[in-house]
Design an enzyme around this catalytic site. Structure first.
Site, PDB file in Angstrom:
ATOM      1  N   HIS A   1       0.714  -1.314   0.050  1.00  0.00           N
ATOM      2  CA  HIS A   1      -0.202   0.044  -0.146  1.00  0.00           C
ATOM      3  C   HIS A   1       0.751   1.365  -0.080  1.00  0.00           C
ATOM      4  O   HIS A   1       1.555   1.505   1.064  1.00  0.00           O
ATOM      5  CB  HIS A   1      -0.930  -0.099   1.241  1.00  0.00           C
TER       6      HIS A   1
ATOM      7  N   ASP B   1       0.407   5.181  -1.193  1.00  0.00           N
ATOM      8  CA  ASP B   1      -0.611   6.691  -1.434  1.00  0.00           C
ATOM      9  C   ASP B   1       0.103   7.889  -2.423  1.00  0.00           C
ATOM     10  O   ASP B   1      -0.331   8.761  -2.500  1.00  0.00           O
ATOM     11  CB  ASP B   1      -1.093   7.179  -0.214  1.00  0.00           C
TER      12      ASP B   1
ATOM     13  N   GLU C   1      -8.982   2.163  -2.431  1.00  0.00           N
ATOM     14  CA  GLU C   1      -9.221   2.609  -0.960  1.00  0.00           C
ATOM     15  C   GLU C   1     -10.368   3.684  -1.050  1.00  0.00           C
ATOM     16  O   GLU C   1      -9.814   4.781  -1.069  1.00  0.00           O
ATOM     17  CB  GLU C   1      -8.012   3.052  -0.407  1.00  0.00           C
TER      18      GLU C   1
ATOM     19  N   HIS D   1     -12.746   3.243   4.409  1.00  0.00           N
ATOM     20  CA  HIS D   1     -11.762   3.779   4.916  1.00  0.00           C
ATOM     21  C   HIS D   1     -11.990   4.072   6.414  1.00  0.00           C
ATOM     22  O   HIS D   1     -12.732   3.114   7.186  1.00  0.00           O
ATOM     23  CB  HIS D   1     -11.520   5.112   4.386  1.00  0.00           C
TER      24      HIS D   1
ATOM     25  N   HIS E   1      -8.510  -0.997   7.849  1.00  0.00           N
ATOM     26  CA  HIS E   1      -9.402   0.310   8.231  1.00  0.00           C
ATOM     27  C   HIS E   1     -10.949  -0.359   8.679  1.00  0.00           C
ATOM     28  O   HIS E   1     -11.728   0.674   9.276  1.00  0.00           O
ATOM     29  CB  HIS E   1      -9.527   1.157   6.860  1.00  0.00           C
TER      30      HIS E   1
ATOM     31  N   HIS F   1      -2.429  -2.842   4.827  1.00  0.00           N
ATOM     32  CA  HIS F   1      -1.395  -1.921   5.495  1.00  0.00           C
ATOM     33  C   HIS F   1      -2.032  -1.855   6.983  1.00  0.00           C
ATOM     34  O   HIS F   1      -2.610  -0.765   7.449  1.00  0.00           O
ATOM     35  CB  HIS F   1      -1.286  -0.427   4.813  1.00  0.00           C
TER      36      HIS F   1
ATOM     37  N   ASP G   1       2.475   1.977   3.848  1.00  0.00           N
ATOM     38  CA  ASP G   1       1.617   3.218   3.650  1.00  0.00           C
ATOM     39  C   ASP G   1       2.412   4.536   3.400  1.00  0.00           C
ATOM     40  O   ASP G   1       1.975   5.522   3.800  1.00  0.00           O
ATOM     41  CB  ASP G   1       1.045   3.254   5.299  1.00  0.00           C
TER      42      ASP G   1
END
Lengths: 408, 419
Positions: free
Chosen positions: A48, A50, A162, A189, A235, A256, A326
């Protein structure tokens, strides 16, 4: 005379210390060397990252505003040198990162509004940087193409969605994301969807009142299994984790998340769930965010990080572990593994903790490749099944959804 | 007293009348037989032609019909034959034009299926509904693999036809689906969409629709904005055909000016014969010829004949003849709009009647070559030209411009949380 003796002892001790120091340094160097060798031999695929969201936030997805080779430099050019950046091609090469599930993310603000649009725009961002830097990246949507890309010295790029609010409670939209190459979906999330609850409910005293997956949520899981899209439980709430592990016929992932027993954040995974994950043959990919590694705002050391890997290995075994750091999705990372260039240091530390080459190869990628492959095998076995075209019960949607929804 | 001579005269008269009557009957019979033979001949020739050359219709709204009647739930209907349940089709008031039985009778060789969402969804859940319609159509194609085959390029289109399947492509109706985002346009292209109708019967922030042409101050509304021109350019770069059905007259002109690839009217007819704002005026047809594009004739009653009159076959043929006379046969196709409209001509009432239409064209002296062109060769040319243009632009970067937030206005603020 006595003075001379003490002096000699002092010198001898000093030599011993220096010797020890050199041995330790030597060992550290050797571990790092071995780590690098392992990461040359086996691809490291992180669960994961971003970067796509970082591009949206800082550059509004305008590709002439940045150079993915060096994001630090790109930010400097815009006088944004204090903005956090963990990922760029330069550092990916240094860190021997060879594959990544890129997070296709939009915030909970978009829930029940323009979630679909924003998530789709993020897929477009990834497609575009794969295309623009096509000497480096390769889009991968099947497990069999992972090792092929690795051998061709291309960076293995997969897509992870996500999160669940992206499908706007529509299984048709789930299918369209699959068609675009998405190979996992994080069910929530930090907000509920009409069919699953998120980890924030676990902070409430009456958490159980919120439940986990609804009937429709179970259909989402079934349809993901049928397609071959991995179920990601980072999450989600504790109950959603349990419900999904019960419902899913294919191995699930935590793309993650870290260990609750070591750091009791609701984002982390409890022991009971880890035990079920083992039965499920899934994977937990350790998140390196400071707040998930160490509680109470303490800054984690390398030992703190290693503790998470060791904990899972001791509890259920090494087959169920991976890394989902992450990066670019969190504000603070451990100083010892601060960005994507530091994976070798992490592997060196694991080596120092007696992790074997075989075990390191597993957490680098063999485990996640197994999980993806198992999902594909399960999907193939369900080829004869019709897609699920059930519609969510309108009463499950509630007021939140009435403004921007004009049809079932 | 009757004289002998008047008796003789009467006899001759009776014989004369009998002879003339018999001659008339014989003559009429021969005439009728010849005509019927000619019709039969034209009909069988039409069928033969459609077996040889695919008939590709530009616009069919079965996805919308399925959504309205069955909420896209496949267990609720049998696409083989929808006439059986005509009375239960409450969503479309019993109207059904398309199913496998009738497609096969009508000799359809290829179809652009419309992924459509109403203007109600503009600035709200347009993207979602359009995507759901795309999903529904792909599922329907997959459900009948012996009959239909998905295609998203000219080569696969022809291949599908040669395999005896209905080549099935997807058109997006309409521009509000992309929520003013070029990224979303690209995602729809990635999902297989090969034309986009720029508007339905409502404006998008970057283009105006045909309803503005009913206003006295139509010109105040303009056509394409700067961003709208970027949409055209990005469509050209991708190879997605620009569809100008539903748009305003000014948008037609602007798009024809901006587009570097041939454009289409997927389901529009001739304004000079029926002055509906959905139809295409002569000045636009002349520009369409320069553009090397195509107008695919819509068979909706209200676009064929004005004043609520029911069109005859001749009324339909008149549209084809008009375009042929004005600009030539290279720019004509058929986009009947079946299952997208409430009333169709009795002579071509649903998808089973295309051979009758072709027979009538044949009777109107259209040659086999010309019929092959309007059946598919023209639309295949346009699709191919768009693919060729896209290939020539491969080196170009995608356009990542964002629409000016002020172009969006209040309508969009409720459901939008980001640029």
């Amino acid at each position: 005379m006595i003075k001379n003796k003490s002096f000699l002892v002092l010198i001898a001790l000093s030599f011993l210390e220096v010797f020890d120091f050199l041995v330790i340094i030597g060992q550290k160097e050797r571990n790092l060397e071995e780590a690098n060798e392992i990461l040359d031999k086996y691809p490291l695929i992180d669960g994961h990252n971003d970067l796509p969201h970082m591009i949206r936030t800082n550059f509004e997805n305008q590709f002439d505003q940045f150079d993915l080779n060096d994001m630090k430099e790109s930010l400097n050019k815009l006088n944004k040198s204090d903005v956090i950046t963990h990922t760029d091609i330069k550092r990916m090469k240094e860190g021997k990162l060879r594959g990544q599930f890129w997070a296709i993310y939009a915030s909970c603000e978009s829930n029940a509004k323009d979630a679909i649009r924003r998530h789709l725009e993020q897929i477009d961002v990834v497609y575009r940087y794969i295309e623009q830097y096509s000497d480096f990246f390769k889009l991968v949507t099947k497990s069999e193409d992972i090792m092929k890309a690795f051998k061709d010295k291309k960076f293995i790029s997969l897509l992870g969605l996500e999160s669940g609010h992206a499908i706007d409670s529509s299984l048709a939209i789930l299918r369209m994301f699959y068609a675009l190459g998405v190979r996992y979906m994080t069910l929530t999330h930090n907000c509920n969807v009409p069919w699953a609850t998120n980890n924030l409910v676990d902070r409430l005293s009456n958490a159980s009142a919120y439940g986990g997956l609804t009937q429709f949520g179970r259909k989402v899981i079934s349809e993901m299994n049928r397609l071959g899209m991995m179920v990601d439980l980072s999450h989600v709430s504790h109950q959603t984790m349990l419900d999904a592990l019960e419902e899913s016929k294919a191995p699930v992932i935590f793309s993650h998340s870290s260990v609750y027993a070591l750091c009791n954040h609701t984002r982390n995974v409890r022991d009971d769930v880890l035990l079920k994950l083992k039965e499920n043959n899934g994977i937990i990919m350790i998140n390196l965010y400071n707040g998930f590694i160490k509680p109470n705002n303490e800054v984690p050391t390398m030992d703190d990080i290693i503790a998470h890997f060791n904990y899972v290995k001791n509890l259920i075994g090494v087959d169920y572990i991976g890394i989902g750091a992450d990066f670019d999705g969190v504000s603070s990372t451990p100083p010892d593994v601060e960005d994507v260039s530091k994976y070798p240091e992490l592997f060196a530390a694991l080596r120092e903790n007696k992790w074997t080459e075989k075990e390191l190869a597993q957490i680098a990628s063999q485990n996640i490749i197994r999980v993806l492959t198992d999902n594909e095998i399960y999907a193939k076995s369900q080829e004869h099944l019709e897609p699920i075209d059930d519609i969510i019960d309108q009463k499950d949607l509630g007021d939140l959804y009435s403004e921007c929804r004009t049809s079932f």
